[in-house]
Design an enzyme around this catalytic site. Sequence first.
Site, PDB file in Angstrom:
ATOM      1  N   ARG A 174      11.359  -2.074   1.209  1.00 13.83           N
ATOM      2  CA  ARG A 174      11.152  -3.519   0.650  1.00 13.83           C
ATOM      3  C   ARG A 174      12.216  -3.665  -0.596  1.00 13.83           C
ATOM      4  O   ARG A 174      12.686  -4.702  -0.752  1.00 13.83           O
ATOM      5  CB  ARG A 174       9.788  -3.691  -0.298  1.00 13.83           C
ATOM      6  CG  ARG A 174       8.291  -3.733   0.945  1.00 13.83           C
ATOM      7  CD  ARG A 174       7.268  -3.134   0.288  1.00 13.83           C
ATOM      8  NE  ARG A 174       5.915  -3.718   0.964  1.00 13.83           N
ATOM      9  CZ  ARG A 174       5.733  -2.853   2.309  1.00 13.83           C
ATOM     10  NH1 ARG A 174       6.295  -1.980   2.575  1.00 13.83           N
ATOM     11  NH2 ARG A 174       4.633  -3.290   3.038  1.00 13.83           N
TER      12      ARG A 174
ATOM     13  N   SER B   3       7.682   2.782   2.095  1.00 18.80           N
ATOM     14  CA  SER B   3       7.206   1.464   2.072  1.00 18.80           C
ATOM     15  C   SER B   3       8.090   0.684   1.032  1.00 18.80           C
ATOM     16  O   SER B   3       8.486  -0.289   1.113  1.00 18.80           O
ATOM     17  CB  SER B   3       5.747   1.302   1.682  1.00 18.80           C
ATOM     18  OG  SER B   3       4.869   1.920   2.708  1.00 18.80           O
TER      19      SER B   3
ATOM     20  N   LYS C 276      -0.313   3.495  15.976  1.00 14.76           N
ATOM     21  CA  LYS C 276       0.839   3.938  14.953  1.00 14.76           C
ATOM     22  C   LYS C 276       1.873   4.842  15.899  1.00 14.76           C
ATOM     23  O   LYS C 276       2.060   4.422  17.224  1.00 14.76           O
ATOM     24  CB  LYS C 276       0.339   5.051  14.104  1.00 14.76           C
ATOM     25  CG  LYS C 276      -0.816   4.540  12.848  1.00 14.76           C
ATOM     26  CD  LYS C 276      -0.392   3.634  12.036  1.00 14.76           C
ATOM     27  CE  LYS C 276      -1.000   2.777  11.241  1.00 14.76           C
ATOM     28  NZ  LYS C 276      -0.498   1.688  10.278  1.00 14.76           N
TER      29      LYS C 276
ATOM     30  N   SER D 103      -3.623  -5.091   7.115  1.00 15.08           N
ATOM     31  CA  SER D 103      -2.268  -4.795   7.268  1.00 15.08           C
ATOM     32  C   SER D 103      -1.260  -5.131   6.358  1.00 15.08           C
ATOM     33  O   SER D 103      -1.196  -6.199   6.120  1.00 15.08           O
ATOM     34  CB  SER D 103      -1.802  -4.856   8.857  1.00 15.08           C
ATOM     35  OG  SER D 103      -0.533  -4.886   9.145  1.00 15.08           O
TER      36      SER D 103
ATOM     37  N   ARG E 185       4.525  -0.738  20.286  1.00 18.18           N
ATOM     38  CA  ARG E 185       3.584  -1.155  19.307  1.00 18.18           C
ATOM     39  C   ARG E 185       3.492  -2.727  19.241  1.00 18.18           C
ATOM     40  O   ARG E 185       4.407  -3.539  19.584  1.00 18.18           O
ATOM     41  CB  ARG E 185       4.061  -0.749  17.853  1.00 18.18           C
ATOM     42  CG  ARG E 185       4.096   0.824  17.996  1.00 18.18           C
ATOM     43  CD  ARG E 185       4.830   1.615  16.795  1.00 18.18           C
ATOM     44  NE  ARG E 185       3.953   1.454  15.567  1.00 18.18           N
ATOM     45  CZ  ARG E 185       4.279   1.612  14.458  1.00 18.18           C
ATOM     46  NH1 ARG E 185       5.046   2.233  14.244  1.00 18.18           N
ATOM     47  NH2 ARG E 185       3.138   1.382  13.537  1.00 18.18           N
TER      48      ARG E 185
ATOM     49  N   ASP F 185      -2.196   6.587   6.621  1.00 25.18           N
ATOM     50  CA  ASP F 185      -1.087   7.041   7.060  1.00 25.18           C
ATOM     51  C   ASP F 185      -1.550   8.968   6.969  1.00 25.18           C
ATOM     52  O   ASP F 185      -0.716   9.790   7.445  1.00 25.18           O
ATOM     53  CB  ASP F 185       0.239   7.112   6.495  1.00 25.18           C
ATOM     54  CG  ASP F 185       0.958   5.731   6.925  1.00 25.18           C
ATOM     55  OD1 ASP F 185       0.247   5.172   8.024  1.00 25.18           O
ATOM     56  OD2 ASP F 185       1.458   5.204   6.401  1.00 25.18           O
TER      57      ASP F 185
ATOM     58  N   GLY G   5       8.262   0.710  12.395  1.00 25.67           N
ATOM     59  CA  GLY G   5       7.309  -0.330  12.547  1.00 25.67           C
ATOM     60  C   GLY G   5       7.496  -1.649  11.141  1.00 25.67           C
ATOM     61  O   GLY G   5       7.409  -2.674  11.285  1.00 25.67           O
TER      62      GLY G   5
HETATM   63  C1  S3P Z   1       3.090   0.051   5.934  1.00 31.11           C
HETATM   64  C2  S3P Z   1       1.960  -0.316   6.164  1.00 31.11           C
HETATM   65  C3  S3P Z   1       0.990   0.501   6.899  1.00 31.11           C
HETATM   66  C4  S3P Z   1       1.524   1.911   7.144  1.00 31.11           C
HETATM   67  C5  S3P Z   1       2.890   2.062   7.493  1.00 31.11           C
HETATM   68  C6  S3P Z   1       3.803   1.529   6.299  1.00 31.11           C
HETATM   69  C7  S3P Z   1       4.064  -0.690   4.985  1.00 31.11           C
HETATM   70  O1  S3P Z   1       0.802  -0.116   8.331  1.00 31.11           O
HETATM   71  O2  S3P Z   1       0.747   2.638   8.246  1.00 31.11           O
HETATM   72  O3  S3P Z   1       3.206   3.354   7.589  1.00 31.11           O
HETATM   73  O4  S3P Z   1       5.075  -0.294   4.259  1.00 31.11           O
HETATM   74  O5  S3P Z   1       3.684  -1.858   4.843  1.00 31.11           O
HETATM   75  P1  S3P Z   1       0.026  -1.236   8.571  1.00 31.11           P
HETATM   76  O6  S3P Z   1       0.312  -2.454   8.071  1.00 31.11           O
HETATM   77  O7  S3P Z   1       0.309  -1.433  10.307  1.00 31.11           O
HETATM   78  O8  S3P Z   1      -1.304  -0.914   8.575  1.00 31.11           O
END
Ligand code: S3P
Length: 431
Positions: free
Chosen positions: A24, A20, A349, A169, A124, A322, A96
């Site tokens: 970013r 994550s 997911k 989320s 998704r 996760d 995603g």
């Molecule tokens: C993430 C947020 C989560 C997580 C994904 C990574 C992120 O998803 O499950 O693996 O980096 O912001 P959601 O925001 O859909 O819950």
Amino acid sequence: MKIERRTGLKKELSIPGDKSISHRAIMLGSLAEGTTEITNFLQGADCLSTIQCFQKMGITIENKGFAHAPGTVTIQGKGLYGLSCPSSVLDVGNSGTTTRLMSGILAAQPFTVTVNGDESIQKRPMGRIMTPLSQMGARIKSIRDNGCAPLEITGSSLRGIHYQSPIASAQVKSAILLAGLYAEGETAVTEPYISRNHTELMLRYFGVPVSTRDTTAQLSGITSDSASHLTGREVFVPGDISSAAYFIAAGLIVPNSEILLKNVGINPTRDGILRVIKAMGGSVAYENKRTLGGEPAADLIIRSSSLRGTTISGELIPALIDEIPIIAVMAAYAEGTTIIKDAAELKVKESNRIDTVVSNLKAMDVDIEATEDGMIIHGGRPLHGAVIDPKADHRIAMSFAVAGLAADGTTDILGSECVDISYPGFWGALL
Ligand code: S3P
């Protein structure tokens, strides 16, 4: 990949960078003015997709790492208005996070783009970002009109909103906050429970004031006397607790084990698994607690433990979403019943993780049932090796590899290369 039963795991490992945070860092580094240098960047396929998307939009990004070595990544940021129109589709692969966060940025650019990815990404739900971004004035459509990618996004001038998100989320929250950098007036997101806060922490680190209260995050975009502005920084990415989770679980369930995991991120919006392990009676000790770029990290020492069942629900869910597949594996080895509820998000997911966890644990002879929003696991009975189909989902493949280490017989993980999405080098580290 074939896994046999093991005892006495003794390991000392540096966990690869947080996925994550790595995503970013590429996005904010591209939108910042000046150079951003990222250390311990995760060289997983998802983060490489983010790099390629921003390179396609004219950002110079030099990646000195490669699959099994983190290396550094250097970005020559061009400021908030420095992206250029890509000459072809932005390919997000399996990611995603790339799709949703980048859509927030694309919503404000002076061009039209198509965003698409693999088979899983095309299933998704994207309505969750299309709704708030449209409320901000974005023109964003699902080309097949099914609420999924491919998406066509035409940048527009945006206005701030206060969005009450129906789900906790971080991807939704972050898409809105990133669009908010370009919006007129204040942008705020309130969630039912707090989700991971890496975007808020990193925006602050790059110089954008973000205020947070309870489950609301807020920033000022463009006001009559100021506009957001990011400055390139050095970013050190802590190890990903979601990747550490497999070795934490292995250390706990394989008898006579002791594992030292160095440099693991322990951000309180991500450390739900550590809280659950404590409730299950597992032994995890912290050493060298520190904070780098606003993100807390520590070394973790894990020793084999007898685990007991627990209940996991409510605000804990976003802090471990996760990790539910690997928690389910630990629950199968624990005495008593574990109930996981309020986790319907698992169905959307990389795979439907209620189905992939329950069917594969059943194949290993676990007494488990799926529910509408989670699962119930009656643990404590021996597990037997089986052929596991992770449905190309990296976290399912890694969770069942760990399950196989304490099961009798051979566990065979099909399509095991999918771990490269988030943890290239996983098999070498585990086996
Ligand atoms: C993430 C947020 C989560 C997580 C994904 C990574 C992120 O998803 O499950 O693996 O980096 O912001 P959601 O925001 O859909 O819950």
